[in-house]
Write an enzyme that holds these catalytic residues in place. Structure first.
Site, PDB file in Angstrom:
ATOM      1  N   HIS A 196      23.780  27.885   4.691  1.00  0.00           N
ATOM      2  CA  HIS A 196      23.922  29.344   4.544  1.00  0.00           C
ATOM      3  C   HIS A 196      22.607  30.062   4.808  1.00  0.00           C
ATOM      4  O   HIS A 196      22.589  31.272   5.019  1.00  0.00           O
ATOM      5  CB  HIS A 196      24.419  29.678   3.136  1.00  0.00           C
ATOM      6  CG  HIS A 196      25.851  29.289   2.925  1.00  0.00           C
ATOM      7  ND1 HIS A 196      26.885  30.185   2.988  1.00  0.00           N
ATOM      8  CD2 HIS A 196      26.429  28.084   2.716  1.00  0.00           C
ATOM      9  CE1 HIS A 196      28.035  29.559   2.792  1.00  0.00           C
ATOM     10  NE2 HIS A 196      27.777  28.272   2.624  1.00  0.00           N
ATOM     11  N   ASP A 198      16.673  35.958   7.087  1.00  0.00           N
ATOM     12  CA  ASP A 198      17.956  35.824   6.384  1.00  0.00           C
ATOM     13  C   ASP A 198      18.881  34.949   7.213  1.00  0.00           C
ATOM     14  O   ASP A 198      18.907  35.075   8.441  1.00  0.00           O
ATOM     15  CB  ASP A 198      18.604  37.212   6.211  1.00  0.00           C
ATOM     16  CG  ASP A 198      19.283  37.385   4.863  1.00  0.00           C
ATOM     17  OD1 ASP A 198      19.802  36.389   4.345  1.00  0.00           O
ATOM     18  OD2 ASP A 198      19.287  38.515   4.352  1.00  0.00           O
TER      19      ASP A 198
HETATM   20  C1  GDG Z   1      23.099  33.666   1.201  1.00  0.00           C
HETATM   21  C2  GDG Z   1      22.177  33.802   2.429  1.00  0.00           C
HETATM   22  C3  GDG Z   1      24.154  34.546   3.769  1.00  0.00           C
HETATM   23  C4  GDG Z   1      24.731  42.306  -3.849  1.00  0.00           C
HETATM   24  N1  GDG Z   1      24.482  43.187  -4.814  1.00  0.00           N
HETATM   25  C5  GDG Z   1      25.620  43.341  -5.512  1.00  0.00           C
HETATM   26  C6  GDG Z   1      26.600  42.534  -4.943  1.00  0.00           C
HETATM   27  N2  GDG Z   1      26.030  41.898  -3.929  1.00  0.00           N
HETATM   28  C7  GDG Z   1      26.738  40.982  -3.008  1.00  0.00           C
HETATM   29  C8  GDG Z   1      26.839  41.605  -1.633  1.00  0.00           C
HETATM   30  C9  GDG Z   1      27.019  40.372  -0.748  1.00  0.00           C
HETATM   31  C10 GDG Z   1      26.246  39.305  -1.519  1.00  0.00           C
HETATM   32  O1  GDG Z   1      26.026  39.770  -2.852  1.00  0.00           O
HETATM   33  C11 GDG Z   1      24.869  39.046  -0.917  1.00  0.00           C
HETATM   34  O2  GDG Z   1      25.036  38.307   0.258  1.00  0.00           O
HETATM   35  P1  GDG Z   1      23.909  38.185   1.367  1.00  0.00           P
HETATM   36  O3  GDG Z   1      24.516  37.543   2.530  1.00  0.00           O
HETATM   37  O4  GDG Z   1      23.392  39.532   1.680  1.00  0.00           O
HETATM   38  O5  GDG Z   1      22.707  37.383   0.724  1.00  0.00           O
HETATM   39  P2  GDG Z   1      22.435  36.050  -0.164  1.00  0.00           P
HETATM   40  O6  GDG Z   1      22.844  36.258  -1.581  1.00  0.00           O
HETATM   41  O7  GDG Z   1      20.982  35.779   0.025  1.00  0.00           O
HETATM   42  O8  GDG Z   1      23.330  34.882   0.470  1.00  0.00           O
HETATM   43  C12 GDG Z   1      22.706  34.868   3.367  1.00  0.00           C
HETATM   44  C13 GDG Z   1      25.013  34.272   2.540  1.00  0.00           C
HETATM   45  O9  GDG Z   1      24.411  33.271   1.713  1.00  0.00           O
HETATM   46  C14 GDG Z   1      26.424  33.812   2.920  1.00  0.00           C
HETATM   47  O10 GDG Z   1      26.403  32.702   3.753  1.00  0.00           O
HETATM   48  O11 GDG Z   1      24.691  35.654   4.452  1.00  0.00           O
HETATM   49  O12 GDG Z   1      21.898  34.933   4.534  1.00  0.00           O
HETATM   50  O13 GDG Z   1      20.842  34.110   2.012  1.00  0.00           O
HETATM   51  O14 GDG Z   1      28.369  39.997  -0.674  1.00  0.00           O
HETATM   52  O15 GDG Z   1      27.904  42.496  -1.611  1.00  0.00           O
HETATM   53  N3  GDG Z   1      27.876  42.471  -5.396  1.00  0.00           N
HETATM   54  C15 GDG Z   1      28.191  43.259  -6.467  1.00  0.00           C
HETATM   55  N4  GDG Z   1      27.273  44.072  -7.071  1.00  0.00           N
HETATM   56  C16 GDG Z   1      25.984  44.158  -6.630  1.00  0.00           C
HETATM   57  O16 GDG Z   1      25.183  44.910  -7.164  1.00  0.00           O
HETATM   58  N5  GDG Z   1      29.439  43.240  -6.944  1.00  0.00           N
END
Ligand code: GDG
Length: 493
Positions: free
Chosen positions: A157, A362
């Protein structure tokens, strides 16, 4: 054996058992979870004082969850230690923050060996095994030690760094062996796949020297990019229902909302982003009191020092910018050191005129996809996106920036705020097209289909592997795409 009729064994560090709102991985795996017999194995999220606490099994319909607690020592060495103090920073190009403690690496390996032992007792020969993420890189090799010949796929990921960075990790060879024990290794982007293949090719070239001839022959490991998707249609519907979350004073006539949503993590470019807002207001004082930037930042990994330090640095920077530009009834930055309920987040995305997704590095970044999906197609906001997020390969219609350049980021925000409606609509439609085509369902189906193909290729290579001291591949063979690390072949796609 049909892919669909066999049971799917999912392994991830955290297992979302008992969670009422499905998170990113559960959403991305929705199709498999709803159509197949599934065993989902991993850490419960809980800690125990007892070693060998065993598994807790819970069945929900066709999905059986089998979870184990970690001991405090395991948590500190495997999770907070090697995974998050060595692998996470290294894979995000932050060697300056990486700590490679031999005892933490030993615990990381020991937890993977324990997981393999516990899983081995529960799998049957026809199961398809899909391992997720950097906490579990050695797991496939540990399973193979038990004689497991099942198809095994691994999905990373997070980014896979360039070979120069990967080789700086003292234990890189052990990590590579874990990946090479899989039939298929999936990456978020072509850049990651190519980094892995370059590393494999360079190792193969090095081991072509007689003294380092490969010691193991056999299984072929395929490497391919599968950018993770979201359920764009469902997210769009949720955002439409929840629109109007932002305070009216921030989005009324002549006002524009700029939004950032990120876990508190040094990979997300948060300080650089606040600095870009300062640069913007310095160069465009007329935007004061007209634009407001909301940053939603749920806390993360507080037990790791670098995260606690980032929080102090970010809060100092926010305080500095707010101190410089605030008036009695307006502040440029509204910083929330907490998460919001998913529906409120979806509504905020829709209310925002500009989405800032500006990580320094990322794997993919789902926030970028959610922001686009949440927009009103008749009047969409504009995405400002870092070139160092995996998602940038899929969404070139965003305004692509280098997050290390605050002036460029500030100019992109200005550009976004001034962008004419037809251009916003055109860019948004193109991005929505991509999100709908490569959604969560595509991701899950494409990976599992490719795993079935890769497994048949790998079995053919195994059947033909005459001797553990096969001839090493020559450099031209490596260049032609038949790669090997420690004798296992890697084929790209
Ligand atoms: C890893 C990889 C890859 C965030 N703040 C809140 C909230 N979120 C949710 C977002 C999104 C998720 O968390 C974050 O996903 P990301 O992809 O941006 O980042 P990572 O957590 O670092 O995830 C990344 C991912 O795995 C999937 O393969 O894309 O590159 O680092 O869904 O919406 N959700 C809620 N409240 C918040 O305040 N409910």
């Amino acid at each position: 054996m049909s892919t669909q009729s066999s049971r799917l064994v999912l392994v991830s560090n955290r297992v979302p058992v008992g969670e009422t709102t499905p998170g990113g991985l559960a959403v991305a795996l929705k199709d498999a979870l709803s159509t197949r017999q599934v065993l989902w194995f991993g850490w419960s999220g809980g800690l125990t004082d007892k070693t060998g606490a065993g598994l807790t099994c819970i069945r929900r319909g066709n999905v059986e969850y089998a979870v184990t607690d970690l001991t405090t020592d395991e948590f500190e060495g495997y999770y907070a230690g090697y995974a998050n103090k060595a692998l996470w920073p290294s894979f995000h190009y932050r060697l300056d923050l990486a700590e490679y403690q031999p005892d933490e690496f030993a615990t990381y390996m020991a937890v993977n060996a324990r997981f393999a032992r516990e899983l081995y007792e529960r799998i049957s020969p026809s199961d398809q095994i899909w391992i997720h993420d950097y906490h579990l890189i050695p797991l496939a090799a540990e399973l193979r030690k038990f004689g497991v010949t099942n198809p095994i796929g691994f999905f990373s990921h997070i980014p896979f760094p360039s070979p120069e960075i990967f080789r700086a990790i003292p234990q890189h060879a052990a990590l590579a062996s874990g990946l090479m024990a899989c039939d298929l290794v999936g990456f978020q982007s072509d850049r990651d796949r190519s980094n892995f293949e370059r590393y494999a090719a360079e190792q193969a070239a090095m081991s072509a020297l007689p003294a380092n001839a490969p010691q193991m022959a056999g299984r072929r490991t395929s490497a391919k990019a599968f950018p993770i998707g979201i359920d764009a249609a469902a997210f769009a519907a949720e955002a439409e229902t929840s629109a109007g979350c932002a305070p009216p004073a921030l989005v009324g006539a002549g006002k524009c909302l700029i939004l950032g949503v990120d876990r508190m993590d040094y990979s997300k470019g948060l300080v650089e982003r606040v600095t870009a807002i300062e640069t913007l207001l310095d160069s465009r004082p007329d935007l004061c009191e007209r634009v407001s930037y909301i940053q939603v930042t749920p806390p993360s990994r507080g037990e790791v020092d670098a995260y606690a330090q980032l929080r102090i640095e970010l809060e100092t920077c926010v305080g500095h910018v707010n101190g410089r530009f605030s008036t009695l009834d307006w502040a440029p930055v509204r910083y929330l050191a907490q998460g919001l309920p998913r529906n409120e987040l979806a509504g905020l995305y829709r209310d925002a005129a500009v989405g800032l997704v500006t990580p320094l590095r990322d794997g993919m970044n789902l926030v970028a996809k959610e922001f686009v999906a949440a927009q009103d197609p008749r009047n969409p906001g504009v995405l400002v996106l870092s070139e160092f997020a995996g998602v940038a390969e899929q969404l070139p219609e965003a305004l692509i920036i280098n997050p290390h350049d605050p002036a460029q980021q500030a100019r992109a925000i200005e550009h976004a705020l001034a962008m004419p409606l037809p251009e916003r609509q055109e860019r948004h439609a193109a991005m929505m097209d991509t999100l709908n085509r490569y959604d969560a369902s595509w991701w899950c189906g494409a990976f599992l289909q490719e795993l079935a193909v890769a497994t048949s290729k790998s079995s053919a290579v195994q059947a033909g592997a005459a001797h553990p001291h096969d001839e090493p591949l020559t450099a031209p063979q490596v260049a032609a795409g038949a790669l090997a690390v420690a004798g296992r072949r890697v084929s790209g796609g």
